[in-house]
Design a protein around this motif. Structure first.
Motif, mmCIF file in Angstrom:
data_model
loop_
_atom_site.group_PDB
_atom_site.id
_atom_site.type_symbol
_atom_site.label_atom_id
_atom_site.label_comp_id
_atom_site.label_asym_id
_atom_site.label_seq_id
_atom_site.Cartn_x
_atom_site.Cartn_y
_atom_site.Cartn_z
ATOM 1 N N LYS A 1 0.870 -1.476 0.202
ATOM 2 C CA LYS A 1 -0.025 0.051 0.087
ATOM 3 C C LYS A 1 0.844 1.306 0.077
ATOM 4 O O LYS A 1 0.414 2.388 -0.397
ATOM 5 C CB LYS A 1 -0.813 0.077 1.129
ATOM 6 C CG LYS A 1 -1.731 -1.212 1.166
ATOM 7 C CD LYS A 1 -2.951 -1.047 0.313
ATOM 8 C CE LYS A 1 -3.905 -2.101 0.467
ATOM 9 N NZ LYS A 1 -5.048 -2.185 -0.447
ATOM 10 N N CYS B 1 -9.624 6.852 5.129
ATOM 11 C CA CYS B 1 -9.893 5.725 4.222
ATOM 12 C C CYS B 1 -10.639 4.897 5.023
ATOM 13 O O CYS B 1 -10.791 4.750 6.272
ATOM 14 C CB CYS B 1 -8.307 4.968 3.873
ATOM 15 S SG CYS B 1 -7.730 4.098 5.146
ATOM 16 N N THR B 2 -11.207 3.704 4.328
ATOM 17 C CA THR B 2 -11.600 2.486 4.882
ATOM 18 C C THR B 2 -10.532 1.405 4.670
ATOM 19 O O THR B 2 -10.174 1.319 3.823
ATOM 20 C CB THR B 2 -13.341 2.308 4.659
ATOM 21 O OG1 THR B 2 -13.642 1.114 5.268
ATOM 22 C CG2 THR B 2 -13.124 1.800 3.059
ATOM 23 N N SER B 3 -10.868 0.502 5.781
ATOM 24 C CA SER B 3 -9.650 -0.573 5.568
ATOM 25 C C SER B 3 -9.905 -1.769 6.142
ATOM 26 O O SER B 3 -10.328 -1.920 7.416
ATOM 27 C CB SER B 3 -8.340 0.069 5.947
ATOM 28 O OG SER B 3 -7.046 -0.731 5.885
ATOM 29 N N THR C 1 -4.053 -0.694 4.342
ATOM 30 C CA THR C 1 -4.363 0.862 3.706
ATOM 31 C C THR C 1 -4.254 1.945 4.981
ATOM 32 O O THR C 1 -3.698 2.849 4.840
ATOM 33 C CB THR C 1 -5.674 0.613 2.916
ATOM 34 O OG1 THR C 1 -5.542 -0.114 1.855
ATOM 35 C CG2 THR C 1 -5.953 2.232 2.616
ATOM 36 N N SER C 2 -4.723 1.460 6.057
ATOM 37 C CA SER C 2 -5.001 2.287 7.256
ATOM 38 C C SER C 2 -3.859 2.542 7.918
ATOM 39 O O SER C 2 -3.484 3.722 8.232
ATOM 40 C CB SER C 2 -5.962 1.817 8.239
ATOM 41 O OG SER C 2 -5.641 0.558 8.877
ATOM 42 N N VAL D 1 -9.673 6.628 10.097
ATOM 43 C CA VAL D 1 -9.736 5.437 9.586
ATOM 44 C C VAL D 1 -11.001 4.833 9.999
ATOM 45 O O VAL D 1 -11.266 4.825 11.060
ATOM 46 C CB VAL D 1 -8.520 4.756 9.818
ATOM 47 C CG1 VAL D 1 -8.799 3.318 9.663
ATOM 48 C CG2 VAL D 1 -7.282 5.317 8.853
ATOM 49 N N VAL E 1 -12.511 1.021 10.090
ATOM 50 C CA VAL E 1 -11.991 -0.363 10.323
ATOM 51 C C VAL E 1 -13.345 -1.293 10.622
ATOM 52 O O VAL E 1 -14.146 -0.890 11.773
ATOM 53 C CB VAL E 1 -11.068 -0.896 10.968
ATOM 54 C CG1 VAL E 1 -9.632 -0.141 10.346
ATOM 55 C CG2 VAL E 1 -11.035 -0.506 12.460
ATOM 56 N N THR F 1 -1.809 1.075 12.978
ATOM 57 C CA THR F 1 -2.573 2.425 12.506
ATOM 58 C C THR F 1 -2.670 3.470 13.814
ATOM 59 O O THR F 1 -2.410 4.693 13.703
ATOM 60 C CB THR F 1 -3.964 2.021 12.121
ATOM 61 O OG1 THR F 1 -3.871 1.174 11.199
ATOM 62 C CG2 THR F 1 -4.554 3.312 11.674
ATOM 63 N N TYR G 1 -15.922 -3.411 5.014
ATOM 64 C CA TYR G 1 -15.219 -2.489 4.014
ATOM 65 C C TYR G 1 -15.956 -1.855 3.047
ATOM 66 O O TYR G 1 -15.893 -0.716 3.093
ATOM 67 C CB TYR G 1 -13.961 -3.216 3.395
ATOM 68 C CG TYR G 1 -13.244 -2.574 2.454
ATOM 69 C CD1 TYR G 1 -12.121 -1.963 2.760
ATOM 70 C CD2 TYR G 1 -13.792 -2.391 1.043
ATOM 71 C CE1 TYR G 1 -11.295 -1.334 1.548
ATOM 72 C CE2 TYR G 1 -13.101 -1.955 0.063
ATOM 73 C CZ TYR G 1 -11.933 -1.400 0.445
ATOM 74 O OH TYR G 1 -11.230 -0.577 -0.410
ATOM 75 N N ASN H 1 -8.385 5.550 -0.511
ATOM 76 C CA ASN H 1 -8.850 4.223 -0.818
ATOM 77 C C ASN H 1 -8.535 4.129 -2.454
ATOM 78 O O ASN H 1 -8.130 5.184 -3.176
ATOM 79 C CB ASN H 1 -10.111 3.895 -0.697
ATOM 80 C CG ASN H 1 -10.409 3.512 0.849
ATOM 81 O OD1 ASN H 1 -10.991 4.360 1.569
ATOM 82 N ND2 ASN H 1 -9.780 2.361 1.144
#
Length: 421
Positions: A115, A136-138, A142-143, A159, A161, A174, A188, A208
């Protein structure tokens, strides 16, 4: 550079930054490479291999001319990502039944996953636009990557999750980087839908894979592979498929390398999904043109636990463009392959091992001939999911919800807004 809708073909300048076209389609970044000289760029990229302490020491920004040429250099947020190892292993060769197989360990990136290749570009682009709040959503990688780059940029990250079926190691990473983490009672996919609807009102820059600058950064993975191999790529490249951004970036990078004359042939791409989260594979196998989301996906390879991958249309284009294929594998096959990769001294998280499990199946099914060459991309570090190690080797889990570290919440606009600085 310009933004082009992958559905209707509408074009717009890249400085008019949005995530979706008015028709609802995702956007792709298209470069004008007509005046580019491949020999000059090869020489430039080789010279940059010796760079130290400049943005061009990065395995992403080394290829700035092919990724984001218009970005001001003082906006680059980098931790010298990329520059990851390319390995071969007799143990992997025996396990897959293929004599010419190598592993690209994107797990060696600064935050421990592939990522970083895309996130450095997304956060740098957001910084150039004046953003201070990123989101972001993760499912985890990604987070943790976003949190790291936002911290380097002296910015805030928010973030989302899911509250189950994720690796707590990634969530802790994170939090450690200073992110504001929301534990949501959804998937997600629910998080993506929330950000698509409200990110603009909340003043958040979305990192994202719906963000095309993420894809541009992730192209560098195949650029680096090609440069390491003196621009002579293997016949197959195997990649895991969750949100499908990695496959999309891989195919886009291959097409550009071929168009520019860097490579003489296009490798075939194989996308591997887990049986419990394989909507894209099912669509391709059934020869359909529309993806049917899986409402309740589940796989032990948590990074692939995505039932409605946002980049599926882009990935379908890549499959057709590279004469590629898809396959799904069981969680047991994934964890067995992971044990072999770990034992080889390379190591990876479960989602990464799906590539080796998929390659083993494709060779045994004679889809890939044992005399062909293949490269598997490993996406995440061995320590990204220590529960998987405990469960596989000792039959137990140390999972904890760490409730005090998260913000348990529903995805309601008014609820989230009070947390945004």
């Amino acid at each position: 550079m310009k933004l082009v809708c992958i559905d209707c073909g509408q074009e717009m300048p890249s400085n008019d930054f949005i995530y979706h076209c008015t028709c609802g389609g995702l956007l792709d970044i298209v470069h004008d490479f007509h005046n580019y000289d491949a020999d000059f760029l090869k020489h430039l990229f080789n010279e940059r291999l010796a760079e130290r302490m400049t943005p061009y020491a990065s395995g992403v920004w080394r290829y700035k001319e092919l990724i984001c040429p218009e970005l001001p250099e003082d906006c680059i947020v980098t931790k010298y990502e990329g520059n990851t190892g390319l390995y071969s292993s007799e143990l992997i060769q025996r396990y897959t039944g293929l004599n010419q197989v190598s592993l690209k360990a994107q797990s060696e990136n600064p935050s421990g996953s592939f990522k970083d290749n895309g996130m450095t570009v997304a956060v740098s682009h957001g910084k150039s636009l004046g953003y201070k709040n990123f989101t972001c959503t993760s499912t985890g990688n990604t987070s943790s990557s976003l949190a790291m780059y936002a911290s380097i940029a002296h910015a805030n990250s928010y973030v989302f999750v899911p509250n189950k079926d994720i690796s707590i190691n990634k969530v802790l990473q994170t939090i450690a980087y200073g992110s504001h983490v929301f534990s949501i009672s959804g998937t997600y996919d629910d998080g993506i839908q929330f950000l698509e609807k409200y990110s603009s009102d909340l003043g958040l820059y979305v990192c994202n894979s719906i963000n095309p600058f993420r894809i541009e950064g992730q192209k560098s993975i195949v650029y680096e592979i090609a440069q390491y191999l003196n621009w002579d790529l293997p016949e197959w490249i195997i990649v895991p498929g969750g949100a499908l951004s990695n496959a999309t970036a891989l195919g886009k990078g291959l097409h550009e390398l071929f168009t520019l004359g860097f490579i003489e042939k296009m490798p075939r791409v194989a996308i591997v999904q887990a049986d419990g989260a394989s909507p894209f594979h099912k669509m391709i196998a059934q020869e359909k043109n529309e993806l049917t989301p899986e409402l309740h996906p589940f796989t032990r390879a948590s990074a692939m636990n995505i039932g409605n991958p946002p980049s599926w249309k882009k990935a379908m284009h890549i499959i057709r463009q590279t004469n590629g294929i898809t396959i799904s594998v069981t969680d047991d096959e994934i964890l067995d392959a992971k044990a072999i990769i770990d034992k080889s001294g390379i190591g990876c998280e479960p989602a990464s091992a799906a590539t080796v499990a998929g390659l083993r199946n494709l060779v045994s099914q004679q889809v890939i001939d044992k005399e062909e060459s293949a490269l598997c991309i490993l996406t995440g570090n061995i320590l990204k999911d220590t529960d998987a190690l405990n469960e596989y080797h000792f039959g137990e889990s140390n999972h904890s919800t760490f409730k005090n570290a998260l913000h348990p919440t529903s995805l309601a606009y008014d609820t989230i807004k009070k947390y945004i600085l």
